[in-house]
Structure formats: structure tokens, C-alpha cells
Scaffold this active site. Sequence first.
Site, PDB file in Angstrom:
ATOM      1  N   HIS A   1       1.261  -0.308  11.759  1.00  0.00           N
ATOM      2  CA  HIS A   1       0.449  -0.025  10.581  1.00  0.00           C
ATOM      3  C   HIS A   1      -1.047  -0.365  10.764  1.00  0.00           C
ATOM      4  O   HIS A   1      -1.890   0.520  10.645  1.00  0.00           O
ATOM      5  CB  HIS A   1       1.052  -0.723   9.355  1.00  0.00           C
ATOM      6  CG  HIS A   1       0.179  -0.694   8.152  1.00  0.00           C
ATOM      7  ND1 HIS A   1      -0.181   0.478   7.500  1.00  0.00           N
ATOM      8  CD2 HIS A   1      -0.450  -1.692   7.480  1.00  0.00           C
ATOM      9  CE1 HIS A   1      -0.958   0.189   6.479  1.00  0.00           C
ATOM     10  NE2 HIS A   1      -1.151  -1.117   6.446  1.00  0.00           N
TER      11      HIS A   1
ATOM     12  N   HIS B   1      -6.578  -6.318   8.719  1.00  0.00           N
ATOM     13  CA  HIS B   1      -6.596  -6.253   7.257  1.00  0.00           C
ATOM     14  C   HIS B   1      -5.375  -6.891   6.585  1.00  0.00           C
ATOM     15  O   HIS B   1      -5.478  -7.355   5.458  1.00  0.00           O
ATOM     16  CB  HIS B   1      -6.818  -4.816   6.760  1.00  0.00           C
ATOM     17  CG  HIS B   1      -5.589  -3.965   6.719  1.00  0.00           C
ATOM     18  ND1 HIS B   1      -5.164  -3.228   7.784  1.00  0.00           N
ATOM     19  CD2 HIS B   1      -4.698  -3.740   5.733  1.00  0.00           C
ATOM     20  CE1 HIS B   1      -4.065  -2.590   7.459  1.00  0.00           C
ATOM     21  NE2 HIS B   1      -3.748  -2.869   6.213  1.00  0.00           N
TER      22      HIS B   1
ATOM     23  N   GLU C   1      -2.998 -11.823   4.581  1.00  0.00           N
ATOM     24  CA  GLU C   1      -2.022 -11.624   3.525  1.00  0.00           C
ATOM     25  C   GLU C   1      -0.595 -11.928   4.002  1.00  0.00           C
ATOM     26  O   GLU C   1       0.165 -12.565   3.295  1.00  0.00           O
ATOM     27  CB  GLU C   1      -2.125 -10.165   3.027  1.00  0.00           C
ATOM     28  CG  GLU C   1      -1.109  -9.762   1.991  1.00  0.00           C
ATOM     29  CD  GLU C   1      -1.335 -10.427   0.645  1.00  0.00           C
ATOM     30  OE1 GLU C   1      -2.396 -11.055   0.453  1.00  0.00           O
ATOM     31  OE2 GLU C   1      -0.439 -10.329  -0.213  1.00  0.00           O
ATOM     32  N   ASP C   2      -0.262 -11.464   5.198  1.00  0.00           N
ATOM     33  CA  ASP C   2       1.142 -11.478   5.614  1.00  0.00           C
ATOM     34  C   ASP C   2       1.494 -12.455   6.725  1.00  0.00           C
ATOM     35  O   ASP C   2       2.654 -12.541   7.112  1.00  0.00           O
ATOM     36  CB  ASP C   2       1.556 -10.067   6.109  1.00  0.00           C
ATOM     37  CG  ASP C   2       1.463  -9.035   4.996  1.00  0.00           C
ATOM     38  OD1 ASP C   2       1.501  -9.443   3.830  1.00  0.00           O
ATOM     39  OD2 ASP C   2       1.342  -7.836   5.300  1.00  0.00           O
TER      40      ASP C   2
ATOM     41  N   ASP D   1      -6.012   2.484   4.636  1.00  0.00           N
ATOM     42  CA  ASP D   1      -4.743   1.762   4.489  1.00  0.00           C
ATOM     43  C   ASP D   1      -3.796   2.575   3.608  1.00  0.00           C
ATOM     44  O   ASP D   1      -2.628   2.789   3.929  1.00  0.00           O
ATOM     45  CB  ASP D   1      -5.055   0.394   3.852  1.00  0.00           C
ATOM     46  CG  ASP D   1      -3.813  -0.440   3.602  1.00  0.00           C
ATOM     47  OD1 ASP D   1      -2.957  -0.504   4.488  1.00  0.00           O
ATOM     48  OD2 ASP D   1      -3.725  -1.041   2.506  1.00  0.00           O
TER      49      ASP D   1
ATOM     50  N   ASP E   1      -9.644  32.267  -2.432  1.00  0.00           N
ATOM     51  CA  ASP E   1     -10.424  31.386  -1.559  1.00  0.00           C
ATOM     52  C   ASP E   1      -9.557  30.348  -0.856  1.00  0.00           C
ATOM     53  O   ASP E   1      -9.906  29.187  -0.759  1.00  0.00           O
ATOM     54  CB  ASP E   1     -11.565  30.718  -2.321  1.00  0.00           C
ATOM     55  CG  ASP E   1     -11.073  29.943  -3.537  1.00  0.00           C
ATOM     56  OD1 ASP E   1      -9.880  30.079  -3.868  1.00  0.00           O
ATOM     57  OD2 ASP E   1     -11.870  29.212  -4.130  1.00  0.00           O
TER      58      ASP E   1
END
Length: 707
Positions: free
Chosen positions: A44, A68, A72-73, A135, A255
Site C-alpha cells: 500500500h 504515511h 498510525e499503524d 492514499d 463528446d
Amino acid sequence: MREFRGKLTHFSKDEVKLIKSAYSLAEKAHEGQMREGGLPFFVHPVAVAQIVLDLGLDATSVVCALLHDVVEDTSVTLKEIETQFGLEVANIVEGLTKLEKFNFESKEEAQAENFKKMFFAMSKDIRIILIKLADRIHNMRSICAKPVKKQIATAQETLDIYASIAGRLGVAKFKAELEDLAFRYLEPGAYKFLVTNVEKQRKKQNHFLLQVKETLKNQLAEFGINGEIKGRPKNLYSIFRKMKALNISLEEVYDLIAVRVIVETESECYSILGTVHKIYPPLPNRFKDYIVVPKSNKYQSLHTTVMTPHGMPIEIQIRTFEMDELAEYGVAAHWKYKEDKAGKNKLDDKIAWLRRALELEEDYKDSKEFYSLMKSDLGADEIVVSSPMGDLYNLRAGSTPIDFAYAVHSEVGNKCTGAKVNGVIVKLEKPLQNGDVVQIITNQNSKGPSRDWLNIAQTPSAKAKIRSFFKKQEKPENIKRGKEMLEMEAKRRGYKLSDLLEPVSVQNVMRRYTFISEADMFASVGYGGLTTGQVLFKLIQLHDKKAKAQIRAVAKQSKNISDPNGIVVDGAAGFLTSLAKCCNPVPGDEIVGYISRGRGVLVHRTSCPNVRGFEQERLIEATFKREADVKPFNVSLQVTAHDEQGVLADVASIIKILKLSMSAFNARTERGEAIMNFTVLVPSLKDLEVLLNKLRSHSKIKSVYRV
Ligand code: MN
């Protein structure tokens, strides 16, 4: 690391080193973690970094994308990230971590709060939002592994919030992908239909598209214009939106692919447009000049729809390379073309504007209110309706025919007497639906909107236009207030309003702002249509011009007035002048004239602080005549000395030695200092200089000032 290598070549050695260590850190930190669907979690952040890389962001962004989810993890802390990668990276990762903590799809309250956070994070560093969008793109790409309920909730949020933000930031690339990814889960049937059929339809259109492109290419060559021609496929969700809004079938969407002509300069855009219209007949009402009037996110381009020899209409977009970059990459263009010094500033100006547009006031204390405001502004709660001519209008959901009428033009609104929706006469308060064709019935003799329209209209702009109509009407009260406001402001600027309201001047202002009467002018100020400054500026300018002319005329008539001050005003002698008491100019000083009311020209020293407060229009050039022609003049001095005996006598004797006569002598003692004020008559500036030097060189004297 392998997938990155080829794409990192434009970064410096140090930058690549940093990216590599971010890669290793993330790989180690996420070790053993799995994503739903059985892939290692580390896939990821790498994919997000890849998206960021493809968008052309800088090395810092790539590093942050890799890191990123680390805070957090995993057990890695922000402090560690700061130590290893610096404060900038830590700040961005912190912003991303904070955004992560909220679950959008929970309650509306939480969603609103998160939304607000997102916007404030954005004003700190736009890269936070761009990485967050990347993300979301990757999460949406891989959402098939999640439960259906989760898919739908996330898709809705992606469409409502993330795609809208991407649109606002002008990152068309992201917006299109986010929309199509969300569309797939929100309208699976329609999505599947379009995926299979759009391709077929495009193939049908392709052969004549190639011919159009070929023709245009030849035109560029003929003109010697350096340019590119591209076919730009419309994204699925926009096709769906258009079909829904106009209630048309896929075959009627002509279009599906627009042809885009990209050239170097604006003027080339227009010359290509001219040729295009010469070769293919343009469809009426289809030409849009977004170069002169850019869209709110600064999008610029010329759009025209023309008829091809095959009987198929085709949209052609003409723009410069720079406009194209901004249209595709929006704010991200700033990083993408960082090295390109030449075009950078212009692009950055536009991006700066975009940023400002996003910066939000802190007034929005209530998250919910803020959310609904931004959401409606971003287009989530919008409907698309069309005029009988096929022009599309985005309106807030719940809008009425009145809102539509004012969206077309305030005059259409003011003269509106009824409306037809889809060919049927409806009440003006009937809410419009997505895809409605609205026709406004107007009457030139209509006296204007009715007051209860203020309650019927839903859009702020329609309400504002109705209010402004009434403001113009409420005359007596507005006239009175407007006149008072002008009187006060005129007084503050040193004028009497009645002096300024000369018929010729009033006529001039009326013409300028298309007033029908003087009263109309006052009323406009009274309800805030014009500021007092806008009205007074011209009136004062005209008044002063006249005053100057009068003074010159008087001066001409009385050429032989003997001016005891010996001052040449505006190149001529013989003016009625007086010397300002505040700064007492003497021959040799640099001076400036001020045209007073009825007292001729007041002469100040140029350095006099009072001059700065005068209206520029009243200042007039002035000089002293040559010194030889000048009679003796009085000058006032203030001498400060140590309060010692004899200093008064010393001053008196200096003046006596120089054979000057002194008057109005005054002396006092203050905090141990002797302060003497007196006036001396000096024959010339030279004599004055000698006197000043003598006084200043006296041992007991501390300072000598001209008063
Ligand atoms: Mn993530």
C-alpha cells in the site's frame, strides 16, 4: 525498491538516498502486517508513493507517502521520523496521521469534523492533501476486498469529498480517477454498461476523429505553429452525469472524446480557433472562452463544438501548454515543473490564488454548518438543469425557477413572471429536479420581483440580487442616508459637500456610474452600492481642477499684485500667497503651494509634516524668487542652552554683532535648561546660516531650531 528505480532519475543523489531509507523503514515497520485480500500491507505505501511520483511531486512527498501509515499503524514515532528525515517530513506525516484518525462514514458529526480538519490541514501544506488523495485512490483501487457495505460508504465519501477536493485543487487527473472508482461501486449497473459500451461508441467515433486531428495538424504546420493535438477521452462518471442531467442516451453524447489543440501562446489559440471555425461550422451557443473568463479553479481554455463532414458534432478545446498543465495537474503543477524556471512564476501565481481560495476563516466554529457550506460549494448537493438552448447550470439542490432565472441573468430574474419546466407551466416556488429543462417567462413591463421571493429563492446569489433590487427601490431613506454619509466623508477630507456638487461634476459622476439623477447617486451610496470614496474621488478631483483654474485666472488678471513673499507659483508670479505658520518657510527653502479655499496659495516647506495630509490635487508647484530680489525676512528660532548665567547675554550679543534686529524675545527655564524663543529679521538666507552656525558653536548652547 525495484519499481521505483527507473522513475527516480530526476531526483538528486541525496534525495534518492532519503527515499531509499524511507522505503526500508516502512518495509521494516509494516513487516508482518497484512491487507484485506491477503497482500502484505507494505504494498500500500509503495503504491501511494508511486501515485505521488506519477503526479510529479517532490522527493519529500515521495518520502512522506512511503511513511504515511507508519505512525498510525506501527511502533515508529513522529520523533523518530523527525530525527531521521527532518521537521518538514515529520509535519506532513503528522498531518496525514491526524486525518487518518477520523472515520468519515460514521456519524455526520464526525464526518463534518473530519472534513474541517482536512481543509485546515490543506492550508498548512497542500502536499498533505495530495498524498491523502493518492492514499484514497489506492484504497479505492483495492476496495474490492472489503465488505459491500464498506465499499458503498467509502465510495460515497470518495465522490462527495475527495473527488470534490481534487476538483477544487484543479488536479483533473485525480478527480477523474476518484470519480470513476466511486462510480463503479455506487452505480454498478450503469458503470458496467458504460465500460462495455463507451469503448464501442468511441471506436465508432474514432475514424472521423483521426481525420479531424489530421486536418488540424496540417493547419498547425501551415501556420508554422508549434503545437500538439490530443484526443481526450471523457471519464465515465462525467458521461453518466451528462446522460442523467440531459436525459439522453449514450449515442447522443457526442463528446466522448474531445480533441485538444495545445499551442504556445494565447494569440495562437485564437488564430487556431478562427481556422477551426472556417473549416467546420460551429454549433450555435457552444463556444466558451475560458481564457478571458477562467473557471473558479483558474481553468483556462477555449471550447467550441463544431460539425464534422460526417454529421457528427465534436468538441474542440484549444489552450496553451501552460493552461494544459494547470488543467491537468492543478496545484501539483507547482512541484512537477519546479526546475522549469521560466514558466514557473506565472504558474505559481495561479496556484497561489487557488491556495488562497481554499484558506478558510476560523469563524466556522460549528463543524456541521461548515461542512454543509463547503459541501454545497463543492458541488456535492448540486443539481444540473438546462435552458431550452441546452446551456447547463449548476444549482444548489432545492433551487426554484427563481434561482434559475437569476443564475441566467439578474435582468431575467427581475423581469420573470412565470416558468415552464419540461414544457409545463409551474409555480415559481416549485423545486427543480436534476435534468429539468427550465424556461423563464419574462415581461418587459414587469415592475420587478415580489418581496416573498426572498423566501422562495434558495441560492445566496439569487437572494442577493433580489435584495439589491429592493435596495435600489427604497429611495427616500437611502437618499437621506447616502447624502449624510457623503457629507461626513467630505468634511473629513476637508470639503463641504455643497461645494463639491457643482452641476458639471455631478453630471460627470452620473455618466460614469449610469445614474439617472443626483438623488439616484445618493441612494446608491445609502444602500451600499457605491462607496463614498468612489463618488467623492471624482467630485473632489473635478472641484480641485476648477479651483486651480480659477486661481490661475485670478493670477492672470492681477498680474501686478505685489507679492511681498516673492513666490513663483506654477511658473508665474503675482499670486496671492501666504506663508504657513506651521513651518515658516524662508527664501531658499524647498516649498510647495496648497490651493486654499478663498485665501490664495498657502506656502509650506516641502518637509512640513502637514503637507503629507493634504489632498494631492490641491498641491501646486511653488518656488521662492531669486534671493537678490528678496527683501529681509523674519525667522523664528528656539535656542536651548544649559541654564547658566550669561547665556542670554551671549545670544543677544551674537545677534548684535551680526547687525540683526531681534523682536519678541521670550525666555524660560525648564528642567535645568534655558529655552529662548525670539524672532530675528535677516536680509538673506546666507545671513541666517551664519547666525545659526554662530549659535550652534557656542559652548553653552545645546540646540537651535527654526520654529
Ligand atoms: Mn494509507
